[in-house]
Design a protein around this motif. Sequence first.
Motif, PDB file in Angstrom:
ATOM      1  N   THR A  93      51.598  50.069  44.427  1.00  0.00           N
ATOM      2  CA  THR A  93      50.442  49.416  43.638  1.00  0.00           C
ATOM      3  C   THR A  93      50.184  48.111  43.956  1.00  0.00           C
ATOM      4  OG1 THR A  93      51.194  50.817  41.515  1.00  0.00           O
ATOM      5  CG2 THR A  93      49.735  48.644  41.412  1.00  0.00           C
ATOM      6  N   LEU A  94      48.864  47.950  44.390  1.00  0.00           N
ATOM      7  CA  LEU A  94      48.503  46.612  44.756  1.00  0.00           C
ATOM      8  C   LEU A  94      47.471  46.054  43.707  1.00  0.00           C
ATOM      9  CD1 LEU A  94      47.748  44.339  47.140  1.00  0.00           C
ATOM     10  CD2 LEU A  94      46.261  45.922  47.995  1.00  0.00           C
ATOM     11  N   ARG A  95      48.125  44.853  43.082  1.00  0.00           N
ATOM     12  CA  ARG A  95      47.343  44.126  42.298  1.00  0.00           C
ATOM     13  C   ARG A  95      46.273  43.079  42.661  1.00  0.00           C
ATOM     14  NH1 ARG A  95      52.185  45.917  40.481  1.00  0.00           N
ATOM     15  NH2 ARG A  95      52.163  47.150  38.581  1.00  0.00           N
ATOM     16  N   VAL A  96      44.976  43.073  42.447  1.00  0.00           N
ATOM     17  CA  VAL A  96      44.165  42.273  42.869  1.00  0.00           C
ATOM     18  C   VAL A  96      43.231  41.866  41.746  1.00  0.00           C
ATOM     19  CG1 VAL A  96      42.160  41.742  44.580  1.00  0.00           C
ATOM     20  CG2 VAL A  96      44.152  43.388  45.263  1.00  0.00           C
ATOM     21  N   VAL A  97      42.955  40.410  41.808  1.00  0.00           N
ATOM     22  CA  VAL A  97      41.908  39.935  41.013  1.00  0.00           C
ATOM     23  C   VAL A  97      40.629  39.363  41.765  1.00  0.00           C
ATOM     24  CG1 VAL A  97      41.444  38.037  39.305  1.00  0.00           C
ATOM     25  CG2 VAL A  97      43.861  39.038  39.284  1.00  0.00           C
ATOM     26  N   CYS A  98      39.605  39.668  41.391  1.00  0.00           N
ATOM     27  CA  CYS A  98      38.275  39.299  41.859  1.00  0.00           C
ATOM     28  C   CYS A  98      37.027  38.828  41.025  1.00  0.00           C
ATOM     29  CB  CYS A  98      37.876  40.909  42.684  1.00  0.00           C
ATOM     30  SG  CYS A  98      36.469  40.455  43.730  1.00  0.00           S
ATOM     31  N   PRO A  99      36.397  37.720  40.991  1.00  0.00           N
ATOM     32  CA  PRO A  99      35.379  37.495  40.632  1.00  0.00           C
ATOM     33  C   PRO A  99      34.303  38.565  40.365  1.00  0.00           C
ATOM     34  CG  PRO A  99      35.626  35.944  42.198  1.00  0.00           C
ATOM     35  CD  PRO A  99      36.605  36.991  42.456  1.00  0.00           C
ATOM     36  N   VAL A 100      33.513  38.601  39.097  1.00  0.00           N
ATOM     37  CA  VAL A 100      32.708  39.761  38.774  1.00  0.00           C
ATOM     38  C   VAL A 100      31.747  39.619  39.798  1.00  0.00           C
ATOM     39  CG1 VAL A 100      31.069  40.437  37.082  1.00  0.00           C
ATOM     40  CG2 VAL A 100      33.127  39.218  36.368  1.00  0.00           C
ATOM     41  N   VAL A 127      38.746  42.686  37.503  1.00  0.00           N
ATOM     42  CA  VAL A 127      37.436  42.151  37.755  1.00  0.00           C
ATOM     43  C   VAL A 127      37.172  40.962  36.550  1.00  0.00           C
ATOM     44  CG1 VAL A 127      34.829  42.375  37.934  1.00  0.00           C
ATOM     45  CG2 VAL A 127      36.494  44.252  38.975  1.00  0.00           C
ATOM     46  N   SER A 128      37.376  39.798  36.976  1.00  0.00           N
ATOM     47  CA  SER A 128      37.213  38.604  36.140  1.00  0.00           C
ATOM     48  C   SER A 128      36.983  37.242  36.804  1.00  0.00           C
ATOM     49  CB  SER A 128      38.655  38.499  35.355  1.00  0.00           C
ATOM     50  OG  SER A 128      39.074  37.399  34.418  1.00  0.00           O
ATOM     51  N   ASN A 129      36.568  36.492  36.066  1.00  0.00           N
ATOM     52  CA  ASN A 129      36.108  35.000  36.586  1.00  0.00           C
ATOM     53  C   ASN A 129      37.082  34.179  36.200  1.00  0.00           C
ATOM     54  OD1 ASN A 129      33.661  35.851  37.767  1.00  0.00           O
ATOM     55  ND2 ASN A 129      32.444  35.528  36.134  1.00  0.00           N
TER      56      ASN A 129
END
Length: 311
Positions: A93-100, A127-129
């Motif tokens: 599992t690869l956990r990534v956070v990316c701006p909307v 997907v979050s700012n």
Amino acid sequence: MQDLNDMRYFAEVAERGGFAVAARALGLPKSRLSRRIARLEAELGMRLLQRTTRKLSLTAAGEQYLRHCVAVRDQAEQAWAELAQVRSEPRGTLRVVCPVTLAQTVIGPLLSEYLARHPKVRLDMQVSNRVVDLVEEGVDIALRVRSDLGDSGSVIVKQLGLSHGLLLAAPGLLDRGGRPGAPSDLAEMAAVGMSGIDGGFRLRLYKPTGERHAITCRPVFAADDLVTVRFAVLGGVGFGMLPDYMCQEDLARGRLERVLPEWSLAPGIVHAVYPSRRGMAPAPRSFLDFLGEKLAQSAQGGIIGISPLRR
């Protein structure tokens, strides 16, 4: 506690039938290997091998002990092989956070290709700012767009490209109110923007000649989401700033028009942050390499509005 290496050494000696051939296989001096086996027998309090000048044979205790040694050695070798495969092949599992907005316009269309290349990876993207604490929240990679990387703290930063902000307005709005000729004219225009401190936002404009101008705008409409801001600009509510990667089609189709095109805004640095480069697993490393490759290709081909970094 017993040294597990001695179990491996004993298994090699017993299976190969002698110290000389086992020592060559293990890459050890024969004398050292002999001492290790003698020490093992002393620790166990029993003989494992019958030594004669012509051959080596196992005692009854040695035969019983050998079965356990072989099992331990084989399990260790299997664990090592599996770990080596994990190190070389992206999986898990690869956990990534990316701006909307970045996710909806640039990153999202690339994800199917990444997953097709690496079918053993499960991608969990938030997907979050919101700015996340990578270590506390168990995030492998956070994608961000900022004009300054000075506050990145102790995380590792990989720069991926540049995003350029454009001042834009609907042609109808400019037809009605006139097209500004200087930055100071913006103060008289209705503005749309991202939610800021005290309801305002500040624009810093630059010219290639070195001329600079800063202006504070009080928007008639503000939102914390660029997609919503874009709808307001398209609807003629006011002028606003949008990143080039989300408005190219609007410009090409004449739905939006650049305001003060001779002036520029400071570019945003598209980058990834991650906790540490030491021991980075194949999945996050492959994702960073993939994004670097695809964003560079897209920028060169004019597909998206992220330009390559100038080295």
